[in-house]
Design an enzyme around this catalytic site. Structure first.
Site, PDB file in Angstrom:
ATOM      1  N   HIS A 283      16.044 -16.425   7.567  1.00 53.63           N
ATOM      2  CA  HIS A 283      15.723 -17.586   8.392  1.00 53.63           C
ATOM      3  C   HIS A 283      14.313 -17.591   8.969  1.00 53.63           C
ATOM      4  O   HIS A 283      13.857 -18.635   9.446  1.00 53.63           O
ATOM      5  CB  HIS A 283      16.724 -17.678   9.546  1.00 53.63           C
ATOM      6  CG  HIS A 283      17.091 -19.081   9.920  1.00 53.63           C
ATOM      7  ND1 HIS A 283      16.211 -20.139   9.852  1.00 53.63           N
ATOM      8  CD2 HIS A 283      18.258 -19.618  10.372  1.00 53.63           C
ATOM      9  CE1 HIS A 283      16.810 -21.244  10.245  1.00 53.63           C
ATOM     10  NE2 HIS A 283      18.056 -20.957  10.564  1.00 53.63           N
TER      11      HIS A 283
ATOM     12  N   TYR B 110      24.461 -25.215  22.216  1.00 50.98           N
ATOM     13  CA  TYR B 110      23.201 -25.384  21.470  1.00 50.98           C
ATOM     14  C   TYR B 110      23.483 -26.213  20.228  1.00 50.98           C
ATOM     15  O   TYR B 110      24.444 -25.955  19.502  1.00 50.98           O
ATOM     16  CB  TYR B 110      22.675 -24.005  21.069  1.00 50.98           C
ATOM     17  CG  TYR B 110      21.448 -23.961  20.176  1.00 50.98           C
ATOM     18  CD1 TYR B 110      20.213 -23.583  20.696  1.00 50.98           C
ATOM     19  CD2 TYR B 110      21.524 -24.244  18.816  1.00 50.98           C
ATOM     20  CE1 TYR B 110      19.093 -23.501  19.881  1.00 50.98           C
ATOM     21  CE2 TYR B 110      20.406 -24.173  17.992  1.00 50.98           C
ATOM     22  CZ  TYR B 110      19.195 -23.796  18.530  1.00 50.98           C
ATOM     23  OH  TYR B 110      18.078 -23.720  17.729  1.00 50.98           O
TER      24      TYR B 110
ATOM     25  N   THR C 185      12.132 -26.300  14.923  1.00 49.51           N
ATOM     26  CA  THR C 185      13.345 -26.919  15.459  1.00 49.51           C
ATOM     27  C   THR C 185      13.191 -27.101  16.962  1.00 49.51           C
ATOM     28  O   THR C 185      12.331 -26.491  17.597  1.00 49.51           O
ATOM     29  CB  THR C 185      14.591 -26.056  15.189  1.00 49.51           C
ATOM     30  OG1 THR C 185      14.436 -24.788  15.831  1.00 49.51           O
ATOM     31  CG2 THR C 185      14.825 -25.880  13.702  1.00 49.51           C
TER      32      THR C 185
END
Length: 667
Positions: free
Chosen positions: A383, A496, A509
């Site tokens: 990621h 979240y 993001t």
């Protein structure tokens, strides 16, 4: 399908037949204006875009640095439902002092730093630093997965056929990206422009410095594509205290894993031609036959380790004479994992794609394409280099191309086996490394044994019904999660939801904070005050939650959230060795960032399910979708009983919402 397309760029277009045995394959050296046959479209590219891939990159708008007072206001709004009055007053005092003193100085410094780095965004470097400095294992903690739908043609779902077709389509995507002919990511408010040739030709002729504005004129919004450069030929390299991202665009070989063994073979020649599909098929058949047993020590487990531990062991591997093999792993175009498993249901499939058995994964690769024995396919990706936008685009293109234009058919005969062209990597493992592998394996097995994965489907309504009710489908699912969490925990918890800021140059993001005073009020009404409110009052609460959630979504997408801004201020303070401001030491700040409900939505015609691990040991990871007529989620957690209870209560909450929307009182 278009029969011709325009080739553009520098150089001269040369076409000549490929090597013997590659009928219909062509070499292309350089690109210029001209007409090119469809053969190249079919065999070397997923498509040919009129607009160059990175045409908008220079003119993309920059991610704004929010005003400090606005971020503090949003921060306090997110804290309000989580704190009692006394704790809130204390947190408000700390926040206001920060806004006037240390925060003001950090804000000024952040704005000045942003002005000096107009080529990027204020969050890009701190966000890379956050991921690469984290010492937790990447597996479960960071790496998500998506599982692809089966090929619609049943016979194409055997392991070798599916793997060959997906590999060829993946390399077509790589070629399209390298040759600047992959369609740019653009969000079209009016989709007709995506098919308009005059629009595309007009945009193509605009200088890159103003191209974004040309698209903006017709309500088309190009997205940042800087992350794509890390999609292929890339790996995360473990280093003490902070890892590094490695990319070698010259790599032409594929890494294939089977039963913990490593194989490499070239899938591209120096001219960019893709290896003939029958040869790729033959290599995969050879690998399946050759890797018929597990190695005594599979050092794949080391990629599941704590990062400093892995960094130290990697240094031992280098000193033991494994540098060349590690370089081949790191520079491979991507990793193909041929698993010896047939998942019997979506639960087993999720475990397989999220973590597997450890010995047949290299979790540090930018992404791994996983194919099980029954041809089920999925992607597990590291990621730090990028987010879901780039990976989902890749998945969509590769699925579409492999199913519509398969490179081989089930009856295809493979080329003659040539083991010499497929290298099996052998490693030197001393006793210290072997001991480290055993320790890593034991820790991995213990961790995944504790992880629970649960599937949830609710068939009574979906997007169509909610839109008719003039509600945001995403807001309704998030509200249901809030009500459910209150039922389960007896309190409001921190949540979240991920939101992409790819509309900005080097955007990453932003966080949507679904927990609000409105969802708290609604949760109390649905759980503790069921008899105190009329149906119309409850309906009004749902409407207000939906409106507020839409506002949070819009603010986050426009870079007006508070989480990334405050994170950047904290990162700047730490990087300057300043004393940590009281604001970031406040217990309420820590609580807000202890995420109990970590949620993300991912929807695509190519994707069957997706998922990720929980952020906290006492939290849940919820990958969800709201489809036209139903909704569902793939949930993970280490608290098995609580996770099961959560999903049971989630069904209860969704039924309650349905009763209210259809005018029935709660009972």
């Amino acid at each position: 399908m278009l029969r011709t397309w325009l080739a553009f760029g520098s150089g001269v277009l040369l076409q000549r037949p490929g090597p013997v045995g590659r009928r219909g394959y062509w070499r292309t050296v350089g690109l210029t204006e001209g007409i090119v046959s469809e053969l190249d479209t079919d065999h070397h590219f997923v498509h040919r875009s009129t607009i160059p891939t990175m045409h908008f990159q220079d003119s993309l708008p920059r991610l704004p640095v929010p005003k400090l007072e606005e971020s503090i206001r949003r921060y306090l709004a997110a804290q309000k439902p989580l704190l009692d009055d006394d704790h809130y007053r204390n947190t408000e005092r700390i926040a206001r002092e920060f806004e006037k003193e240390e925060g003001r100085k950090l804000q000024q410094a952040l704005v000045e730093l942003d002005k000096k780095n107009k080529h990027t965004s204020y969050i890009s470097d701190p966000w890379f630093d956050m991921y690469l400095s984290a010492r937790d294992p990447v597996v479960l903690t960071f790496n998500p997965f998506v599982s692809l739908n089966p090929d619609p043609k049943e016979g194409y779902n055997s392991q070798v056929v599916r793997a060959t077709n997906l590999v060829v389509s993946s390399i077509k995507f790589l070629n399209s990206l390298k040759n600047e002919c992959l369609r740019p990511d653009i969000y079209y408010v009016n989709p007709k422009w995506s098919q308009s040739r005059p629009f595309k030709n007009f945009i193509r002729l605009l200088p890159t410095s103003v191209s974004w504005y040309g698209a903006y004129m017709v309500n088309a919004y190009p997205l940042d594509m800087s992350q794509y450069k890390r999609l292929f030929n890339s790996s995360r390299i473990p280093k003490l205290n902070k890892d590094e991202l490695f990319t070698n665009e010259q790599g032409r070989h594929l890494l294939v894993m089977r039963n913990g063994h490593f194989y490499v073979f070239d899938v591209l020649d120096p001219f960019g031609n893709i290896l003939h599909p029958s040869e790729i098929q033959a290599h995969l058949i050879y690998i399946l036959q050759d890797a018929d047993h597990l190695p005594e020590f599979s050092f794949c487990y080391l990629t599941t380790e704590e990062r400093n531990t892995w960094a130290a062991i990697r240094q031992q591997l280098l000193e033991a004479g494994n540098e060349d093999n590690l370089q081949k792993i790191d520079s491979a175009v991507f990793c193909l994992c041929l698993d010896n498993i047939c998942p019997k249901d979506d639960i087993e499939l999720s475990h397989c794609m999220l973590h597997g058995q450890g010995f047949n994964r290299w979790f540090d690769k930018s992404f791994s394409l996983i194919i099980t024995s029954d041809g089920t396919a999925g992607i597990n990706f590291e990621h730090s280099w990028g987010d879901g936008v780039a990976v989902l685009r890749f998945v969509n293109e590769v699925y579409r191309n492999s199913t519509r234009h398969p490179a081989i058919v089930p009856q295809s005969d493979p080329a003659a086996l040539c083991p010499a062209k497929c290298e099996r990597l052998e490693f030197r493992l001393n006793e210290s490394i072997q001991s480290a592998i055993n320790a890593a394996r034991m820790k991995f097995d213990e961790t995944v044994e504790k992880l629970s994965v649960k599937r949830f489907e609710f068939k009574k309504y979906g997007k169509e019904f909610l839109v008719k009710q003039k509600l945001s489908p995403d807001a309704v699912f998030q509200l249901a999660c809030q009500i459910t969490a209150y039922r389960l925990f007896g309190k409001i918890v921190s949540s979240y939801e991920a939101c992409s800021t790819a509309a900005f140059k080097h955007g990453r993001t932003e966080t949507i904070r679904p927990t609000s005073l409105l969802t708290k009020q609604c949760s109390l009404a649905f759980v503790e005050e069921r008899s105190k409110h009329s149906v119309s009052e409850l309906r009004n609460m749902i409407d207000e939650c939906s409106k507020y959630h839409r506002r949070l979504q819009m603010e986050a997408a426009l870079g007006k959230g508070f989480d990334r801004h405050l994170f950047a201020l904290k990162h700047l303070s730490v990087s300057r060795d300043d004393p940590v401001p009281e604001f970031f030491l406040d217990a309420a700040y820590q609580k807000l960032n202890h995420i109990i409900l970590s949620t993300s939505t991912l929807q695509s015609p190519a994707v069957h399910i997706g998922g990720f691990g929980p952020v906290e040991p006492d939290g849940f990871g919820i990958g969800y979708n709201v489809y036209d007529t139903w909704l569902g989620c793939n949930a993970t957690g280490f608290l098995t009983r609580e996770l099961q209870d959560f999903l049971g209560y989630l069904e209860y909450s969704l039924n309650d919402i349905l009763d209210v929307l259809e005018g029935r009182p709660l009972v």
